[in-house]
Design a protein around this motif. Structure first.
Motif, PDB file in Angstrom:
ATOM      1  N   ARG A 102      -5.183  10.911  -6.695  1.00 53.26           N
ATOM      2  CA  ARG A 102      -5.630  11.909  -8.010  1.00 53.26           C
ATOM      3  C   ARG A 102      -6.143  12.877  -7.547  1.00 53.26           C
ATOM      4  NH1 ARG A 102      -6.832   6.088 -10.784  1.00 53.26           N
ATOM      5  NH2 ARG A 102      -6.680   7.276 -12.973  1.00 53.26           N
ATOM      6  N   TYR A 130       1.900   6.996  -7.127  1.00 55.43           N
ATOM      7  CA  TYR A 130       1.652   8.202  -7.320  1.00 55.43           C
ATOM      8  C   TYR A 130       1.567   9.171  -6.665  1.00 55.43           C
ATOM      9  CZ  TYR A 130      -2.478   4.964  -8.713  1.00 55.43           C
ATOM     10  OH  TYR A 130      -3.153   4.116  -9.669  1.00 55.43           O
ATOM     11  N   PHE A 131       2.428   9.382  -5.799  1.00 52.88           N
ATOM     12  CA  PHE A 131       3.029  10.540  -4.672  1.00 52.88           C
ATOM     13  C   PHE A 131       4.232  11.133  -6.231  1.00 52.88           C
ATOM     14  CE2 PHE A 131       5.714  12.694  -2.731  1.00 52.88           C
ATOM     15  CZ  PHE A 131       5.348  13.482  -2.225  1.00 52.88           C
ATOM     16  N   ILE A 132       5.128  10.215  -7.002  1.00 56.02           N
ATOM     17  CA  ILE A 132       6.019  11.046  -7.540  1.00 56.02           C
ATOM     18  C   ILE A 132       5.154  10.780  -9.297  1.00 56.02           C
ATOM     19  CG2 ILE A 132       8.002  10.553  -8.736  1.00 56.02           C
ATOM     20  CD1 ILE A 132       8.455   7.994  -6.444  1.00 56.02           C
ATOM     21  N   ASP A 133       4.173  10.707  -9.521  1.00 55.78           N
ATOM     22  CA  ASP A 133       4.230  10.188 -10.490  1.00 55.78           C
ATOM     23  C   ASP A 133       2.003  10.702 -11.072  1.00 55.78           C
ATOM     24  OD1 ASP A 133       2.899  10.402 -13.103  1.00 55.78           O
ATOM     25  OD2 ASP A 133       2.784   8.491 -13.704  1.00 55.78           O
ATOM     26  N   PRO A 134       1.477  11.512  -9.902  1.00 56.10           N
ATOM     27  CA  PRO A 134      -0.009  11.394  -9.666  1.00 56.10           C
ATOM     28  C   PRO A 134      -0.752  11.760 -11.130  1.00 56.10           C
ATOM     29  CG  PRO A 134       0.490  13.615  -9.336  1.00 56.10           C
ATOM     30  CD  PRO A 134       2.229  12.732  -9.530  1.00 56.10           C
ATOM     31  N   LYS A 135      -1.124  11.098 -11.264  1.00 50.79           N
ATOM     32  CA  LYS A 135      -2.542  10.979 -11.957  1.00 50.79           C
ATOM     33  C   LYS A 135      -3.384  11.572 -11.816  1.00 50.79           C
ATOM     34  CE  LYS A 135      -0.246   6.344 -13.031  1.00 50.79           C
ATOM     35  NZ  LYS A 135      -0.199   5.391 -12.984  1.00 50.79           N
ATOM     36  N   ARG A 136      -3.057  12.535 -12.024  1.00 46.94           N
ATOM     37  CA  ARG A 136      -4.937  13.273 -11.695  1.00 46.94           C
ATOM     38  C   ARG A 136      -6.204  13.349 -12.742  1.00 46.94           C
ATOM     39  NH1 ARG A 136      -0.531  18.132  -9.899  1.00 46.94           N
ATOM     40  NH2 ARG A 136      -0.659  17.510  -7.431  1.00 46.94           N
ATOM     41  N   PHE A 137      -7.111  13.541 -12.473  1.00 48.60           N
ATOM     42  CA  PHE A 137      -8.462  13.769 -13.236  1.00 48.60           C
ATOM     43  C   PHE A 137      -9.008  14.897 -13.253  1.00 48.60           C
ATOM     44  CE2 PHE A 137      -9.211   9.317 -11.457  1.00 48.60           C
ATOM     45  CZ  PHE A 137     -10.176  10.211 -11.066  1.00 48.60           C
ATOM     46  N   THR A 138      -8.980  16.181 -12.021  1.00 53.76           N
ATOM     47  CA  THR A 138      -9.419  16.491 -11.503  1.00 53.76           C
ATOM     48  C   THR A 138      -9.988  17.297 -12.876  1.00 53.76           C
ATOM     49  OG1 THR A 138      -8.567  16.431  -9.409  1.00 53.76           O
ATOM     50  CG2 THR A 138     -10.503  17.892  -9.832  1.00 53.76           C
ATOM     51  N   ARG A 163      -3.493   3.003 -16.923  1.00 58.10           N
ATOM     52  CA  ARG A 163      -4.025   4.386 -15.539  1.00 58.10           C
ATOM     53  C   ARG A 163      -5.219   4.634 -15.576  1.00 58.10           C
ATOM     54  NH1 ARG A 163       0.609   8.809 -16.698  1.00 58.10           N
ATOM     55  NH2 ARG A 163      -0.368   9.754 -15.970  1.00 58.10           N
ATOM     56  N   GLY A 164      -6.224   3.776 -15.940  1.00 60.89           N
ATOM     57  CA  GLY A 164      -7.418   3.896 -15.548  1.00 60.89           C
ATOM     58  C   GLY A 164      -8.229   5.003 -16.176  1.00 60.89           C
ATOM     59  N   LEU A 165      -8.895   6.090 -15.341  1.00 62.95           N
ATOM     60  CA  LEU A 165      -9.772   6.917 -16.471  1.00 62.95           C
ATOM     61  C   LEU A 165      -8.258   8.101 -16.327  1.00 62.95           C
ATOM     62  CD1 LEU A 165     -12.144   7.295 -17.306  1.00 62.95           C
ATOM     63  CD2 LEU A 165     -12.414   8.961 -14.289  1.00 62.95           C
ATOM     64  N   VAL A 214      -1.969  11.697  -3.906  1.00 63.31           N
ATOM     65  CA  VAL A 214      -1.770  10.406  -4.208  1.00 63.31           C
ATOM     66  C   VAL A 214      -3.565   9.821  -4.365  1.00 63.31           C
ATOM     67  CG1 VAL A 214      -1.923   7.913  -2.847  1.00 63.31           C
ATOM     68  CG2 VAL A 214       0.359   9.699  -2.243  1.00 63.31           C
ATOM     69  N   VAL A 247      -2.042   7.368   2.270  1.00 59.78           N
ATOM     70  CA  VAL A 247      -2.661   5.593   1.738  1.00 59.78           C
ATOM     71  C   VAL A 247      -3.601   5.208   2.718  1.00 59.78           C
ATOM     72  CG1 VAL A 247      -1.375   3.720   1.875  1.00 59.78           C
ATOM     73  CG2 VAL A 247      -0.212   5.944   1.373  1.00 59.78           C
ATOM     74  N   PHE A 299       2.271  11.841   5.106  1.00 63.91           N
ATOM     75  CA  PHE A 299       1.916  10.829   3.713  1.00 63.91           C
ATOM     76  C   PHE A 299       1.123   9.642   3.896  1.00 63.91           C
ATOM     77  CE2 PHE A 299       3.321   7.683   1.787  1.00 63.91           C
ATOM     78  CZ  PHE A 299       2.921   7.930  -0.239  1.00 63.91           C
ATOM     79  N   GLY A 333       1.666   4.208  -2.298  1.00 62.94           N
ATOM     80  CA  GLY A 333       1.133   5.622  -2.176  1.00 62.94           C
ATOM     81  C   GLY A 333       2.455   6.742  -2.824  1.00 62.94           C
ATOM     82  N   VAL A 334       3.225   5.415  -2.269  1.00 57.77           N
ATOM     83  CA  VAL A 334       4.705   6.361  -3.093  1.00 57.77           C
ATOM     84  C   VAL A 334       4.848   6.609  -4.557  1.00 57.77           C
ATOM     85  CG1 VAL A 334       7.399   6.748  -3.174  1.00 57.77           C
ATOM     86  CG2 VAL A 334       5.908   5.952  -0.837  1.00 57.77           C
ATOM     87  N   ALA A 362       0.726  -0.966   0.506  1.00 61.09           N
ATOM     88  CA  ALA A 362       0.083   0.116   0.335  1.00 61.09           C
ATOM     89  C   ALA A 362       0.749   1.379  -0.041  1.00 61.09           C
ATOM     90  CB  ALA A 362      -1.161   0.328   1.555  1.00 61.09           C
TER      91      ALA A 362
END
Ligand code: SF4
Ligand code: SF4
Lengths: 182, 342
Positions: free
Chosen positions: B47, A33-41, A170-172, B45, B304, B300, A30-31, A26
């Motif tokens: 998104r 996504y933290f490094i490479d955020p896949k935002r879709f807002t 990457r999902g959405l 995290v 999670v 952080f 988290g790390v 887990a």
């Protein structure tokens, strides 16, 4: 048909090391996504979701095609489509007469699209957006004039269009809309 | 001697320096940064964007200032049904008492700059740090509200769970160095022999129990907002609520300083020299930076983890964390016995 037999859920494996591994996984996600955020807002007023063709948005009437059959008003499950009587002069005979025309009440409409489907002459169509603003409730009950015009789409004037696609990994994902895309 | 000299003298008087500057001003700055970091990290995290539109260019960093101002200017509502005296005193006392342990830890090896004699600083600081929690229970009780009481009871359960583990885990460094003196503990870590490397078990136990003590995720049980609104702080509003939250964060900061001193080498690798700047200011800064990094790691985890139920948390604490802390203590003793620690 015989209903499928309920399958007993397999109990999750217990154990310190299993739990430790799960926690570590887990944290790693988290790390990641933290490094490479896949935002879709959707940053709404600056961007807007360019919906696809066939989206059941607001409804517009093409008066020339309408044969005043009232099918749309009859099928409407929310009683949003109504027929109103409008007096007019017959062009051929010059006589006074009254005709029924459909109008829509967006306070009631649930955007099911039945009216568009049922119309025998395809006099109704959907516009592919739904984020329309009215200043008060009374405005949402359209008259025959305004029912024939597509409603004003403010977001499209101010924002840039984006599309959401489902990516395998990457999902959405939010991508910029390319001109001419369906 | 002119006025500025006097002011500098007063500010740099060790007890005042540690209590006010390191105990109140530094945490406030750190907390504003960390809260922003926490919200941004959770958003990254998960998104989302987190705070953004207040100042898009710097990632919404001003949002926290805005929130702070909102708290400051909000009306403080004192409900009719509360026990007024306790209701008002509890959060303030909790705040003060959560700062106090800072004064019992050394920020430098120069004895001239210790606020109190340091022979028993590990014990004293740990003892001081355990007092403030009772005032959170008290705040919940004085609020006379079912959510507050449930939250307070949860806090009380958590206290029983974490207090022993924190003390055991941090005392294991005393076992390693055969000293209750934080200065000895830090100096024993000279040369890269940080106790996080020598005794990771105790560090892990201390880390998790601090998480429990300061209701960080996944142990944010007393204040879990979707079960008990805001737990013990439900009836508080405005600045008093801010004080409550501030007390929680200052507590976490103080515990981070403990862990920094005990496991992360304190002011090392810097060697304190003579004079105020190199003997006191820089070592304190080193410690604060390390503690801030630790706080960032705490934050952080929020991104999670979900939240444990109370019974799960207690189960975890007594069945897993307690043996872990004991193992850390044993490992420390073993290392001291075979002479691994200089
Ligand atoms: S979309 Fe459905 S609810 Fe709306 S007017 Fe047409 S039939 Fe009625
Ligand atoms: S179903 Fe079509 S043709 Fe019939 S009244 Fe409605 S819009 Fe007109």
């Amino acid at each position: 048909m015989v209903p499928p037999k309920p399958v007993p859920k397999t109990k999750p494996r217990r154990g310190i090391f299993h739990a430790f591994k799960g926690n570590l996984e887990a944290l790693m996600i988290g790390v990641k996504y933290f490094i490479d955020p896949k935002r879709f807002t959707l940053i709404y007023p600056k961007e807007y979701n360019k919906l696809r063709e066939g989206y059941r948005g607001f409804i517009v009437l093409i008066k020339q095609k309408c044969i005043n059959c009232a099918s749309c008003a009859r099928i409407c499950p929310a009683a949003a489509m109504k027929m109103i009587r409008i007096p007019e002069v017959d062009e051929k005979t010059g006589k006074q007469k009254v005709k029924n025309w459909p109008v829509i009440d967006y306070r009631r409409c649930i955007f099911c699209g039945y009216c568009v489907d049922v119309c025998p002459t395809e006099a109704l169509y959907h516009v592919p957006y739904h984020d329309v603003v009215y200043q008060n409730m009374a405005e949402m009950y359209l008259d025959l004039e305004s029912f024939q015009k597509p409603p004003e789409y403010k977001a499209a004037e101010e924002g840039i269009p984006v599309r959401y696609i489902v990516d395998e990994e990457r999902g959405l994902v939010k991508v910029p809309y390319k001109e001419g895309e369906k | 001697m002119d006025v500025i000299d006097v002011i500098v003298k007063i500010i740099t008087w060790p007890p005042l320096w540690q209590l006010v500057v390191l105990g109140l001003v530094a945490p406030l700055g750190v907390v504003v940064g960390i809260l922003w970091f926490e919200r941004k990290t959770a958003a990254r995290v998960q998104r989302r964007f987190g705070p953004l539109h207040v100042s898009p260019r710097i990632g919404g960093a001003i949002q926290l200032i805005a929130d702070l101002m909102r708290y400051a200017f909000q009306e403080i509502i004192i409900p009719k049904t509360v026990d007024k005296g306790v209701f008002l005193i509890a959060p303030l006392t909790a705040l003060v008492l959560s700062i106090v342990p800072v004064v019992a830890v050394p920020f430098t090896s120069v004895s001239h700059y210790w606020p109190i004699p340091m022979e028993y600083s590990v014990l004293i600081s740990l003892a001081l740090s355990t007092i403030s929690a009772i005032f959170i229970v008290l705040a919940g009780w004085a609020s006379n509200n079912k959510f507050s009481i449930i939250g307070g009871m949860r806090e009380a359960y958590m206290i029983t769970a974490y207090e022993l583990m924190i003390i055991l885990a941090i005392l294991s460094v005393s076992a390693m160095t055969t000293s209750y003196n934080f200065v000895d503990v830090v100096l024993a870590q000279t040369g890269g022999k940080w106790f996080i490397i020598l005794n990771p078990l105790a560090f892990l136990a201390a880390f998790i129990s601090v998480l429990m003590a300061t209701s960080g995720f996944p142990f944010e049980i007393p204040e879990s907002e979707n079960e008990v609104v805001a737990g013990p702080f439900t009836e508080y509003s405005g600045l008093l609520y801010g004080v409550n939250m501030g007390a929680a964060y200052i507590k976490r900061f103080v515990y981070s300083i403990f862990i920094t001193l005990a496991f992360l080498g304190g002011w090392l690798p810097y060697q304190p020299g003579d004079g105020f700047i190199s003997g006191y200011l820089i070592p304190s800064l080193v410690i604060i930076v390390k503690a801030t990094i630790l706080m960032a790691v705490f934050s952080f985890l929020r991104a999670v983890y979900g939240r444990y139920r109370l019974d799960q948390a207690l189960d975890f604490a007594w069945k897993l964390l307690f043996p872990l802390a004991l193992m850390g203590f044993g490992l420390g003793l073993l290392e001291a016995y075979i002479g691994l620690i200089g």
